[in-house]
Design a protein around this motif. Sequence first.
Motif, PDB file in Angstrom:
ATOM      1  N   ALA A  25      19.962  -5.754  -3.746  1.00 48.03           N
ATOM      2  CA  ALA A  25      19.648  -7.065  -4.320  1.00 48.03           C
ATOM      3  C   ALA A  25      19.540  -8.159  -3.260  1.00 48.03           C
ATOM      4  O   ALA A  25      18.715  -9.073  -3.375  1.00 48.03           O
ATOM      5  CB  ALA A  25      20.717  -7.440  -5.353  1.00 48.03           C
ATOM      6  N   ALA A  26      20.381  -8.083  -2.231  1.00 50.97           N
ATOM      7  CA  ALA A  26      20.464  -9.167  -1.255  1.00 50.97           C
ATOM      8  C   ALA A  26      19.444  -8.980  -0.137  1.00 50.97           C
ATOM      9  O   ALA A  26      19.695  -8.291   0.849  1.00 50.97           O
ATOM     10  CB  ALA A  26      21.875  -9.246  -0.673  1.00 50.97           C
ATOM     11  N   CYS A  27      18.291  -9.593  -0.306  1.00 55.59           N
ATOM     12  CA  CYS A  27      17.269  -9.606   0.745  1.00 55.59           C
ATOM     13  C   CYS A  27      16.444 -10.876   0.597  1.00 55.59           C
ATOM     14  O   CYS A  27      15.590 -10.972  -0.285  1.00 55.59           O
ATOM     15  CB  CYS A  27      16.367  -8.377   0.684  1.00 55.59           C
ATOM     16  SG  CYS A  27      15.032  -8.434   1.912  1.00 55.59           S
ATOM     17  N   ASN A  28      16.692 -11.836   1.469  1.00 60.44           N
ATOM     18  CA  ASN A  28      15.978 -13.111   1.399  1.00 60.44           C
ATOM     19  C   ASN A  28      14.486 -12.972   1.678  1.00 60.44           C
ATOM     20  O   ASN A  28      13.693 -13.799   1.221  1.00 60.44           O
ATOM     21  CB  ASN A  28      16.581 -14.099   2.397  1.00 60.44           C
ATOM     22  CG  ASN A  28      17.947 -14.593   1.971  1.00 60.44           C
ATOM     23  OD1 ASN A  28      18.180 -14.877   0.802  1.00 60.44           O
ATOM     24  ND2 ASN A  28      18.868 -14.684   2.923  1.00 60.44           N
ATOM     25  N   GLU A  39      13.512 -11.349  -1.874  1.00 61.71           N
ATOM     26  CA  GLU A  39      13.914 -12.231  -2.974  1.00 61.71           C
ATOM     27  C   GLU A  39      14.575 -13.466  -2.370  1.00 61.71           C
ATOM     28  O   GLU A  39      15.780 -13.468  -2.110  1.00 61.71           O
ATOM     29  CB  GLU A  39      14.882 -11.519  -3.922  1.00 61.71           C
ATOM     30  CG  GLU A  39      14.293 -10.343  -4.668  1.00 61.71           C
ATOM     31  CD  GLU A  39      13.270 -10.767  -5.699  1.00 61.71           C
ATOM     32  OE1 GLU A  39      13.301 -11.954  -6.101  1.00 61.71           O
ATOM     33  OE2 GLU A  39      12.450  -9.932  -6.122  1.00 61.71           O
ATOM     34  N   GLY A  57      16.647 -16.518  -1.386  1.00 67.62           N
ATOM     35  CA  GLY A  57      17.892 -17.041  -1.939  1.00 67.62           C
ATOM     36  C   GLY A  57      18.899 -15.995  -2.350  1.00 67.62           C
ATOM     37  O   GLY A  57      19.997 -16.341  -2.786  1.00 67.62           O
ATOM     38  N   SER A  58      18.559 -14.716  -2.182  1.00 67.44           N
ATOM     39  CA  SER A  58      19.453 -13.648  -2.650  1.00 67.44           C
ATOM     40  C   SER A  58      20.491 -13.236  -1.618  1.00 67.44           C
ATOM     41  O   SER A  58      21.462 -12.553  -1.944  1.00 67.44           O
ATOM     42  CB  SER A  58      18.631 -12.418  -3.062  1.00 67.44           C
ATOM     43  OG  SER A  58      17.916 -11.882  -1.953  1.00 67.44           O
ATOM     44  N   GLY A  59      20.327 -13.638  -0.364  1.00 72.86           N
ATOM     45  CA  GLY A  59      21.259 -13.241   0.681  1.00 72.86           C
ATOM     46  C   GLY A  59      20.641 -12.237   1.636  1.00 72.86           C
ATOM     47  O   GLY A  59      19.470 -11.858   1.514  1.00 72.86           O
ATOM     48  N   CYS A  60      21.424 -11.801   2.610  1.00 72.57           N
ATOM     49  CA  CYS A  60      20.961 -10.833   3.613  1.00 72.57           C
ATOM     50  C   CYS A  60      21.985  -9.724   3.765  1.00 72.57           C
ATOM     51  O   CYS A  60      23.039  -9.915   4.375  1.00 72.57           O
ATOM     52  CB  CYS A  60      20.717 -11.506   4.958  1.00 72.57           C
ATOM     53  SG  CYS A  60      20.193 -10.374   6.278  1.00 72.57           S
ATOM     54  N   HIS A  72      20.064 -16.374   7.484  1.00 80.28           N
ATOM     55  CA  HIS A  72      19.364 -15.906   6.293  1.00 80.28           C
ATOM     56  C   HIS A  72      18.622 -14.594   6.503  1.00 80.28           C
ATOM     57  O   HIS A  72      18.220 -13.946   5.532  1.00 80.28           O
ATOM     58  CB  HIS A  72      18.369 -16.965   5.819  1.00 80.28           C
ATOM     59  CG  HIS A  72      19.008 -18.277   5.510  1.00 80.28           C
ATOM     60  ND1 HIS A  72      19.642 -18.538   4.316  1.00 80.28           N
ATOM     61  CD2 HIS A  72      19.127 -19.405   6.246  1.00 80.28           C
ATOM     62  CE1 HIS A  72      20.128 -19.771   4.330  1.00 80.28           C
ATOM     63  NE2 HIS A  72      19.823 -20.317   5.487  1.00 80.28           N
TER      64      HIS A  72
END
Length: 329
Positions: free
Chosen positions: A127-130, A133, A135-138, A156
């Motif tokens: 899920a976390a991949c700026n 996506e 704003g989702s994180g790295c 980021h």
Amino acid sequence: MRPFEYVRAVDAGQAVALVSADPDTSYLAGGTTQLDLMKDGVLGPARLVDITRLPLGGITHTGSAIRVGALTTMEELAADPVVAARLPFVREALLLGASTQLRNLATIGGNLLQRARCRYFRDPTVAACNKREPGSGCAAITGAARMHAILGTSDHCIALHASDVVVPLTALDAVVHVQGVEGQRSIPLTGFYLPPGDTPHIENVLQRGELITAIEVPLLPEAARSHYLKVRDRVSYEFALTSAGVALEVEDGVVRQARVALGGVGTIPWRAWAAEDVLRGAPAGRGAFRAAADAALAGARTLPGTAFKVELARRTLIRTLETAAGAAS
């Protein structure tokens, strides 16, 4: 893979119009990156515009440069005799960049636009991949990051730009020619890519629908000598842990001109301006090469998984400089 509409463009104007008008439409050329990402569910355009029949291939030689059509394949460029004679480190990077099968399919324009090789970007279950996506994180910052960048990173994104041939092209001050709805323009390759900052999903300065038509590559002076070195985990079919592309003009044992770029370490193809400043006017020897390598890596920002890259990149650059200087002696 998401179902999509397929359109074969009849000319560049039609292709640009179709892609510019619809954010869910993408170009298709060699497809060696695009189709993989579509199969993995990372990309899902509703329409692909095939540009492979457009007259955007071929290599034109002038006195001081070559103009490479965007649809020229990696293999075609590597086989060009002028490239072999006057741009040997470009040829070396092409041959080390992919297998023969891929080089016969992958285009130069597509190589410039290949997407990040970050394992988290390419896995839609993460899920976390700026970059994928915003704003989702790295996930890479807190996860395994061995194949990630140490230069040009941000809080980021630390995804690596993985192209081999773009490294020497960046050192050469190549120029990218593009066509958009507002006409044509030329973009220096050193200003083409954008570091992640707080917008990792914006990777370059292209406007929506702009189509790369050609890359203009200055030729090295006949007295210059160049080399591209790629360090990787295995001999073939692997991306660089570190790489360096350098071109030197050496006269009476002194470096008169230097061009230096690094791969495998930057979020964008990394022009080592500071290293070039150190080298110009310096004796062509290990002392100057060490100082240049230190300057090139001075801004490195590491995580536990990437800390090894600083010393590896330093040694890679020193060896590349020594090889080029030896050929120039």
